[in-house]
Design an enzyme around this catalytic site. Structure first.
Site, PDB file in Angstrom:
ATOM      1  N   THR A  23      -1.310  -1.847  17.532  1.00  9.31           N
ATOM      2  CA  THR A  23      -2.594  -2.531  17.407  1.00  9.31           C
ATOM      3  C   THR A  23      -2.727  -3.603  18.478  1.00  9.31           C
ATOM      4  O   THR A  23      -1.827  -4.424  18.662  1.00  9.31           O
ATOM      5  CB  THR A  23      -2.715  -3.163  16.012  1.00  9.31           C
ATOM      6  OG1 THR A  23      -2.549  -2.136  15.032  1.00  9.31           O
ATOM      7  CG2 THR A  23      -4.065  -3.818  15.816  1.00  9.31           C
ATOM      8  N   HIS A 178      -2.749   8.778  10.816  1.00  7.79           N
ATOM      9  CA  HIS A 178      -1.852   7.684  10.431  1.00  7.79           C
ATOM     10  C   HIS A 178      -1.616   7.739   8.920  1.00  7.79           C
ATOM     11  O   HIS A 178      -2.440   7.292   8.124  1.00  7.79           O
ATOM     12  CB  HIS A 178      -2.470   6.347  10.831  1.00  7.79           C
ATOM     13  CG  HIS A 178      -1.494   5.204  10.859  1.00  7.79           C
ATOM     14  ND1 HIS A 178      -0.272   5.253  10.230  1.00  7.79           N
ATOM     15  CD2 HIS A 178      -1.557   3.976  11.446  1.00  7.79           C
ATOM     16  CE1 HIS A 178       0.366   4.110  10.423  1.00  7.79           C
ATOM     17  NE2 HIS A 178      -0.397   3.325  11.171  1.00  7.79           N
ATOM     18  N   ASN A 181       3.233   3.314   7.108  1.00  3.28           N
ATOM     19  CA  ASN A 181       3.186   1.851   7.223  1.00  3.28           C
ATOM     20  C   ASN A 181       2.292   1.144   6.202  1.00  3.28           C
ATOM     21  O   ASN A 181       1.783   0.061   6.453  1.00  3.28           O
ATOM     22  CB  ASN A 181       2.757   1.435   8.638  1.00  3.28           C
ATOM     23  CG  ASN A 181       3.761   1.851   9.688  1.00  3.28           C
ATOM     24  OD1 ASN A 181       4.847   2.333   9.356  1.00  3.28           O
ATOM     25  ND2 ASN A 181       3.418   1.691  10.943  1.00  3.28           N
ATOM     26  N   TYR A 183      -0.673   1.968   4.939  1.00  3.92           N
ATOM     27  CA  TYR A 183      -2.124   2.100   5.028  1.00  3.92           C
ATOM     28  C   TYR A 183      -2.600   3.161   4.029  1.00  3.92           C
ATOM     29  O   TYR A 183      -1.826   3.676   3.228  1.00  3.92           O
ATOM     30  CB  TYR A 183      -2.531   2.381   6.470  1.00  3.92           C
ATOM     31  CG  TYR A 183      -2.172   1.219   7.383  1.00  3.92           C
ATOM     32  CD1 TYR A 183      -2.753  -0.036   7.186  1.00  3.92           C
ATOM     33  CD2 TYR A 183      -1.209   1.353   8.378  1.00  3.92           C
ATOM     34  CE1 TYR A 183      -2.408  -1.118   7.984  1.00  3.92           C
ATOM     35  CE2 TYR A 183      -0.854   0.268   9.177  1.00  3.92           C
ATOM     36  CZ  TYR A 183      -1.453  -0.963   8.975  1.00  3.92           C
ATOM     37  OH  TYR A 183      -1.103  -2.040   9.752  1.00  3.92           O
ATOM     38  N   ASN A 238       3.651  -3.974   4.774  1.00  2.00           N
ATOM     39  CA  ASN A 238       2.354  -4.118   4.118  1.00  2.00           C
ATOM     40  C   ASN A 238       2.447  -4.018   2.593  1.00  2.00           C
ATOM     41  O   ASN A 238       1.570  -3.460   1.932  1.00  2.00           O
ATOM     42  CB  ASN A 238       1.346  -3.102   4.670  1.00  2.00           C
ATOM     43  CG  ASN A 238       0.891  -3.455   6.069  1.00  2.00           C
ATOM     44  OD1 ASN A 238       0.655  -4.618   6.379  1.00  2.00           O
ATOM     45  ND2 ASN A 238       0.778  -2.455   6.931  1.00  2.00           N
TER      46      ASN A 238
END
Length: 362
Positions: A23, A178, A181, A183, A238
């Protein structure tokens, strides 16, 4: 081996080094259109066999960070075209990493003020950046998510498919979904986050249902050989909880992806340890289940470390992230075993913003 080419039925890569997605937050949040800085950033790093772009949100509600370039409308696709053109002009290949942040978000990031989306109403124990009073990024706790309805889930699948179609229109060589992680797609996989009792919760097949529906929808727009899926076994980023049966979960998904002819399975080791351990069972288990290209990512900084994993047959490609930030000529540095510039992981923003740093090349 690291500097050898790699090919499947759709792609020819100059070497086995992948620039991992990172990112960068260098677009204007109002329109999320890529700019000239983004094009130059990727052009400088196009000696990698493959670049995987920073995470590209598939809708406004998919955004979880400030100023990320996106891919849900024609203007954004047009903005990505100079980026892919710049990469191709110097012989590179590039995938768009299509992304829904899910509960790792805040209503202040969404144009309509909508709450973060998730499999459940369980909040993410992490922070993101929102605009402060002066417009500059300010860290804040992620917002309370709303559990997606079945109809909304179908909408998310459609958003990924549209983003994939726009990616090909923008000149990308493929897409990475994706699913890692912490998400949205990873949130559905995780039984500690996903407490649903419908077709998207409970069993492993149900918890991976959304990801596989996304894969199938994307494969209707992009040749399967040009699709990658990213996963992060043992990951806790996360606010996630490690999978209770990782050696069941991830090979199960790998077999499903293999059955669909998906080109790449991208495995990220957040702790940068087990993926380098030749005796660890995860990568061999994935190799036995998946016959496309395995990409290994996590803590690779030297050619020797990359070659070791390739030599064991545990991966076909090696993805490198943070060293590329400060070493746009990383491929040549690895080839020559030259020293690396120190990287600054805070260099997300534009010149003059907090954390931005310019780095010299060889």
């Amino acid at each position: 081996m690291l500097f050898d080419s790699y090919a499947n039925s759709a792609l020819q890569l100059a070497n086995r080094i992948v620039m991992a997605p990172m990112t960068r937050c260098r677009a204007d949040h109002r329109d999320a259109v890529p700019n000239a800085m983004i094009a130059e950033y990727y052009r400088q790093r196009a000696s990698a066999g493959l670049i995987v772009s920073e995470g590209v949100p598939v809708s406004d509600r998919a955004r979880g960070y400030l100023n990320t370039p996106a891919l849900w409308n024609e203007a954004q696709a047009a903005g990505w075209k100079p980026v892919t053109d710049a990469v191709h002009a110097v012989g590179g290949k590039m995938f768009a990493q299509i992304w829904h942040c899910g509960r790792v978000a805040h209503a202040a990031l969404h144009a309509d003020g909508s709450a973060p989306a998730g499999p459940s109403s369980k909040p993410a124990a992490t922070q993101t950046m929102v605009p402060g009073p002066d417009g500059r990024p300010v860290p804040t706790d992620c917002g309370q998510p709303q559990a997606l309805s079945i109809q909304e889930i179908r909408g998310v699948v459609g958003e990924f498919a549209r983003a994939a179609k726009l990616a090909m229109q923008a000149g990308f060589d493929g897409v990475e979904i994706h699913g890692a992680n912490g998400y949205l797609l990873d949130q559905f996989r995780c039984p500690a986050v996903n407490d649903r009792t419908d077709a998207y919760g409970g069993s492993l097949a149900n918890r991976y249902r959304l990801l596989l529906e996304v894969v199938d929808a994307v494969a209707a727009e992009v040749a399967p050989e040009r699709i990658a899926v990213r996963q992060s076994p043992y990951g806790v980023g996360n606010g996630m909880v490690p999978d209770p049966e990782p050696l069941v979960t991830y090979p199960w998904l790998a077999r499903e992806l293999d059955r669909r002819g998906i080109g790449f399975l991208h495995i990220y080791c957040q702790t940068v340890d087990w993926i380098h351990d030749a005796a660890h069972p995860m990568m061999p288990a994935l190799r036995g289940a998946f016959h496309g290209a395995l990409i290994a990512c996590g803590g690779f900084k030297t050619a020797a470390a990359c070659e070791a994993v390739l030599a064991h047959g545990h991966a076909d490609l090696i993805a490198i992230g943070k060293p590329f930030i400060s070493n746009p000529d990383l491929v040549e540095r690895l080839r020559r075993d030259a020293p690396l510039n120190k990287w600054d992981t805070g260099s997300f923003y534009a010149p003059g913003e907090r954390g931005y740093t310019d780095y010299p090349t060889l």
